[in-house]
Design an enzyme around this catalytic site. Sequence first.
Site, short mmCIF file in Angstrom:
data_model
loop_
_atom_site.label_atom_id
_atom_site.label_comp_id
_atom_site.label_asym_id
_atom_site.label_seq_id
_atom_site.Cartn_x
_atom_site.Cartn_y
_atom_site.Cartn_z
N LYS A 22 -6.10 -37.85 18.84
CA LYS A 22 -7.96 -38.04 19.16
C LYS A 22 -7.61 -36.79 20.30
CE LYS A 22 -8.18 -40.98 23.44
NZ LYS A 22 -8.15 -40.10 24.74
N ASN A 23 -6.50 -36.83 21.22
CA ASN A 23 -6.97 -35.62 22.29
C ASN A 23 -7.01 -34.17 22.23
OD1 ASN A 23 -7.30 -37.61 23.70
ND2 ASN A 23 -5.36 -37.74 24.94
N ARG A 96 -14.73 -39.47 29.43
CA ARG A 96 -14.64 -38.21 30.84
C ARG A 96 -14.51 -37.02 30.04
NH1 ARG A 96 -11.48 -35.66 32.45
NH2 ARG A 96 -11.20 -34.33 34.54
N CYS A 120 -12.58 -42.79 36.84
CA CYS A 120 -12.19 -43.43 35.77
C CYS A 120 -11.43 -44.86 36.12
CB CYS A 120 -12.01 -43.55 34.34
SG CYS A 120 -9.90 -42.85 34.36
N ARG A 125 -9.99 -38.30 38.89
CA ARG A 125 -10.44 -37.88 37.63
C ARG A 125 -11.27 -36.46 37.89
NH1 ARG A 125 -8.85 -40.53 33.17
NH2 ARG A 125 -8.37 -38.32 32.34
N PRO A 126 -11.15 -35.75 39.12
CA PRO A 126 -11.99 -34.46 39.20
C PRO A 126 -11.77 -33.59 38.64
CG PRO A 126 -9.69 -34.21 40.90
CD PRO A 126 -9.93 -35.40 39.99
N ILE A 127 -12.98 -32.09 38.49
CA ILE A 127 -12.76 -31.20 37.70
C ILE A 127 -13.35 -30.13 38.37
CG2 ILE A 127 -13.47 -32.58 35.31
CD1 ILE A 127 -16.60 -31.11 36.31
N ASP A 128 -12.48 -30.03 39.51
CA ASP A 128 -13.02 -28.80 40.20
C ASP A 128 -11.96 -27.38 39.60
OD1 ASP A 128 -10.51 -30.82 40.94
OD2 ASP A 128 -9.85 -28.84 42.56
N LEU A 129 -10.92 -28.14 39.12
CA LEU A 129 -10.21 -26.18 39.05
C LEU A 129 -10.94 -26.40 37.00
CD1 LEU A 129 -6.91 -27.93 39.08
CD2 LEU A 129 -8.03 -26.74 40.68
N ASP A 308 0.60 -40.68 29.18
CA ASP A 308 -0.32 -41.74 28.62
C ASP A 308 1.31 -42.41 27.33
OD1 ASP A 308 -2.57 -39.45 27.16
OD2 ASP A 308 -2.63 -40.37 28.70
N ILE A 330 1.20 -38.09 37.30
CA ILE A 330 -0.07 -37.60 37.06
C ILE A 330 -0.95 -38.56 37.72
CG2 ILE A 330 -0.98 -36.69 35.54
CD1 ILE A 330 1.67 -35.45 35.81
N ARG A 400 -10.58 -46.93 21.54
CA ARG A 400 -11.41 -45.17 21.93
C ARG A 400 -10.45 -44.86 21.38
NH1 ARG A 400 -12.41 -44.53 28.20
NH2 ARG A 400 -12.48 -42.28 26.45
C1 EPZ Z 1 -5.46 -35.17 29.83
O1 EPZ Z 1 -6.90 -35.67 30.46
C2 EPZ Z 1 -6.12 -36.20 28.32
N1 EPZ Z 1 -7.17 -36.72 27.70
C3 EPZ Z 1 -5.72 -37.56 29.39
O2 EPZ Z 1 -5.64 -39.10 28.09
C4 EPZ Z 1 -4.04 -37.74 29.97
O3 EPZ Z 1 -3.51 -38.73 30.26
C5 EPZ Z 1 -3.66 -35.96 30.79
O4 EPZ Z 1 -4.69 -35.65 29.97
C6 EPZ Z 1 -2.37 -35.82 31.07
O5 EPZ Z 1 -1.46 -35.64 30.38
C7 EPZ Z 1 -7.75 -36.02 27.16
O6 EPZ Z 1 -6.81 -34.38 26.83
C8 EPZ Z 1 -8.60 -35.68 26.62
P1 EPZ Z 1 -5.59 -33.81 33.38
P2 EPZ Z 1 -7.34 -34.44 31.62
O7 EPZ Z 1 -6.68 -32.86 33.94
O8 EPZ Z 1 -7.10 -33.56 31.04
C9 EPZ Z 1 -5.94 -33.38 38.26
C10 EPZ Z 1 -5.41 -41.27 26.82
O9 EPZ Z 1 -5.75 -41.91 27.40
N2 EPZ Z 1 -6.96 -32.53 38.04
O10 EPZ Z 1 -4.33 -32.86 33.28
O11 EPZ Z 1 -8.62 -34.89 32.09
C11 EPZ Z 1 -6.14 -34.90 37.90
O12 EPZ Z 1 -6.79 -35.59 38.56
C12 EPZ Z 1 -6.25 -39.56 28.10
O13 EPZ Z 1 -5.41 -40.37 26.14
C13 EPZ Z 1 -7.50 -31.78 39.52
O14 EPZ Z 1 -6.78 -32.51 40.04
O15 EPZ Z 1 -5.91 -34.78 32.43
C14 EPZ Z 1 -4.94 -35.76 37.29
O16 EPZ Z 1 -4.30 -36.05 38.65
C15 EPZ Z 1 -5.97 -40.38 29.72
N3 EPZ Z 1 -8.38 -31.00 38.73
C16 EPZ Z 1 -4.31 -34.20 37.24
O17 EPZ Z 1 -4.90 -33.18 37.68
C17 EPZ Z 1 -9.36 -30.89 37.85
O18 EPZ Z 1 -10.47 -29.92 37.63
C18 EPZ Z 1 -4.16 -33.92 35.43
O19 EPZ Z 1 -4.67 -34.46 35.03
C19 EPZ Z 1 -8.80 -31.71 36.78
C20 EPZ Z 1 -7.31 -32.42 36.62
#
Ligand code: EPZ
Length: 434
Positions: A22-23, A96, A120, A125-129, A308, A330, A400
Site C-alpha cells: 500500500k505504501n 493523510r 489522526c 502528523r504535521p507536514i511542515d517538512l 508499523d 516515531i 484500509r
Molecule cells: C509513512 O507515514 C507511512 N505512510 C506510515 O504508515 C508509517 O508509519 C510512517 O511513514 C513511518 O514509517 C505512508 O507511507 C503512506 P513520516 P508518514 O513522515 O510519511 C514527523 C501505515 O500504517 N513529521 O515518516 O506520514 C511525524 O510526525 C502508515 O501504513 C514531521 O514532524 O510518516 C512522525 O513523528 C501509518 N513533519 C515522523 O516525522 C513532517 O513534515 C515520521 O513521520 C513529516 C513528518
Amino acid sequence: MDKFVIRGGEPLLGTVRVSGAKNAALPCMAAALLTQEPVILENIPQVRDIQTTRNLLTAMGAEVELGYGRAQHRTTIQCEKLEAPEASYELVKTMRASTLVLGPLVARCGRARVSLPGGCAIGARPIDLHIKGLERLGAQIVQEHGYIEARAHRLKGAEIVFDKITVTGTEDLLMAATLAEGETIMQNCAREPEVADLADLLNKMGAKIEGAGSETIRVKGVSRLKGAKHRIIPDRIEAGTFIIAGAITGGDLNVAGCDPEHLGALLRKLEEAGVKTRPNGESVRVMGDNPLKACDILTEEYPGFPTDMQAQFMALVTQAEGSSIVTENIFENRFMHAQELVRMGANIKIEGRRAVVRGKSPLSAAAVLASDLRASASLVLAALVADGETIIDRVYHIDRGYERIEEKLKGVGAQIRRIGELFPKRAAAQARSS
Ligand code: EPZ
C-alpha cells in the site's frame, strides 16, 4: 460498520500470499500526475486507501482505471489535463497520504491547493517538512482556511536537508524535484523500500534519480516525464503481520510473495523471541513451535524495527515468558491497541513512549474496538490466540491496508468471519449461535 468474529486457538498452517505494498502504491499513483501519458501500475493491493487515491485523482480530472482479479490488480492512470489541482478536506481527512499529491501538482501545474491533513489516531502528523522542502525548491506557500496554497512558475533544484526523517516527505519532494530546473540534493532522506520503489518508477518515466534508498538522493531535473509500466513491491508490513500470525498461533506458515530483504529487523527480533523463521527466495516460513521469550523493541526509521509492526509485535510478546519493553520512537500516540489487549487479559503498563508487557498472559475473547490500521491488526493477532470468540468492531480501519485479510487467514485455518451491519438481526444471531 463491519465487524470480525474470530474464534481463537487454531494454529495457522499452509501458505498465505502477500499483496502489493500500500505504501508504495500510494506515492506511485501520485507520480502519474507528473506526466500526460498513461502510467500502468501492477500488483496494486485491493484496499480502501487505493480507492481513496483513485477518487482523489479523478476529482482532479485524471482518468483512473482500476481492476482486480483477471486484471492482475492493475491500475492505469492518465492525467492528460488536470482541471482542479487540489485535494479536498473531505478526502484528505480520510487518508493523510493524500498530501503526496502536493509535490507532483506544484511540479506539473505550477499550483496546488491541498487540505492540511489534521491529526489522526497515532499522532499530530504535521507536514511542515514537506512545506519547507517545497519552499527550498522555490514554491510560494500560503496556509489559510485549513488549506495549503502552493504556487511556482517552475521549481528550481536546491539542497534540502530534512530536520527529521520523513517517508512521505522524502517521496513528495522527490517527485517535485524530478521536474525542477537543475539539480536537487536531498539529505537525511527516508530509506524505506517504498521510497526506492517510487524512484524506480520515476526513473522508468524518464527522471534522473540516484541514491534512492540511501540517506542522500540526487535528482537532475528534466523538462518532462513520459508514461511507464511498473510492478509495485510486496507489502513488507502485511508480510510481517502474517509472520507474527504464524508465530503467535504456534503454526507452521509459509508467507509467500514477499521480499525477506525488507524484513531484516523484524526477523532478527523474532529470532530473539524464540520464533524460528526460514527466508527462502520470495517467501518466509515461520514455525511457532518454540515457547516465546520476552524481547525488547525500539521502533526506528528503516532499516530499524518498523513502527508499523510495533502493535503486532506487542500482541506477540503478551504470550512470551517475562517482561518485554516496547519503545515507540516515531509517533507520539501509537499505543491505542494496548488498552484493548489489556481488556483481553494482557498485562501492559504504558510509561510515556514505553510500554512494559509482562507475559505470558492467557488471553480471553472480548468485544474490542479497532482504532487505526495497525492497532486493528494487533487485535486480530490477539484474537487468533484468545480463548473464545472475539468481536472486533470498526474493521474499516483494517480494510484500509490489508487486502481481504479474513479470506487470507481463513485459507490457512483461522476461524474468522466478517459480519456486516446490512442484516443486523442475522449478524447478531450468527455471533450468538457460533
Ligand atoms: C509513512 O507515514 C507511512 N505512510 C506510515 O504508515 C508509517 O508509519 C510512517 O511513514 C513511518 O514509517 C505512508 O507511507 C503512506 P513520516 P508518514 O513522515 O510519511 C514527523 C501505515 O500504517 N513529521 O515518516 O506520514 C511525524 O510526525 C502508515 O501504513 C514531521 O514532524 O510518516 C512522525 O513523528 C501509518 N513533519 C515522523 O516525522 C513532517 O513534515 C515520521 O513521520 C513529516 C513528518
